[in-house]
Design an enzyme around this catalytic site. Sequence first.
Site, PDB file in Angstrom:
ATOM      1  N   MET A   1       0.857  -1.188   0.000  1.00  0.00           N
ATOM      2  CA  MET A   1       0.000   0.000   0.000  1.00  0.00           C
ATOM      3  C   MET A   1       0.889   1.232   0.000  1.00  0.00           C
ATOM      4  O   MET A   1       1.683   1.433   0.930  1.00  0.00           O
ATOM      5  CB  MET A   1      -0.932   0.000   1.215  1.00  0.00           C
ATOM      6  CG  MET A   1      -1.963  -1.116   1.218  1.00  0.00           C
ATOM      7  SD  MET A   1      -2.995  -1.109   2.711  1.00  0.00           S
ATOM      8  CE  MET A   1      -1.824  -1.787   3.914  1.00  0.00           C
TER       9      MET A   1
ATOM     10  N   CYS B   1      -3.310  -1.307  -9.335  1.00  0.00           N
ATOM     11  CA  CYS B   1      -3.493   0.060  -8.820  1.00  0.00           C
ATOM     12  C   CYS B   1      -4.522   0.815  -9.654  1.00  0.00           C
ATOM     13  O   CYS B   1      -4.400   0.898 -10.877  1.00  0.00           O
ATOM     14  CB  CYS B   1      -2.176   0.811  -8.817  1.00  0.00           C
ATOM     15  SG  CYS B   1      -2.329   2.518  -8.228  1.00  0.00           S
TER      16      CYS B   1
END
Length: 248
Positions: A17, A101
Amino acid sequence: MLPWFTNDQFPLYLAPMAGVTDVVFRSICKELGADVMVTEFVSAEGIIRQDDRTRKYTEFTDEQRPCGVQIFGGDGERMGEAAKKIIDWKQPDFIDINFGCPVKKVVQRNGGSGCLRDLDLTTRIIRAVVGATHLPVTVKTRLGWDNSTIRIVEVALRLQDAGIKALSIHGRTRKQMYKGEADWTKIGNIKNNPRIHIPIFGNGDIDSPQKAKLYRERYGVDGIMIGRASIGYPWIFREIKHFLATGE
């Protein structure tokens, strides 16, 4: 096959992340039960330019192994070159490719889930990276660009044929971003497809030991990847392991 994975294991991955899973946070999660680490994703171009900021994102400690470096980009040749340079910087245990993403500035350059609009591109990228390194290459992806273009079966088979050693699937499309529920049924369908022989790891909405056990049994995945639930709750990995072992 991944060197650290056998069929009797059920590894818990800390999902990469951006802005969260730095070297310190990864160390905390490792101490609290996470089995596999992946760095914050970095751009192939940043690696090739040997950008100091990019180099910082790829740092990890030996205690965090097995640890992979996750890269993204929309050009196969440059991605392969970046994979070679990563090994020169510090030897990770694997290279992970980000096809998941959803951020606009990434996908508009055909990076992340932007690659899912062009499956020939995803294949070229994987073949280039696999051909450029001796390390195992894995992929994290989403179900598709949107609900009308969910081609995860074709994606999984293409990537497997191109040489990846494992596939992590986030059960949302790019258009969903992080809204709605993750569709684990489609993840389970990939795992149980007779043509798939690589490990399949599920990602999305795992926020408790009970859910981890339920999804393991219901969908048959080889392991799970936990992202947002670990923020402020890094001991979720230890709790999942305890619950799977004892039912308590």
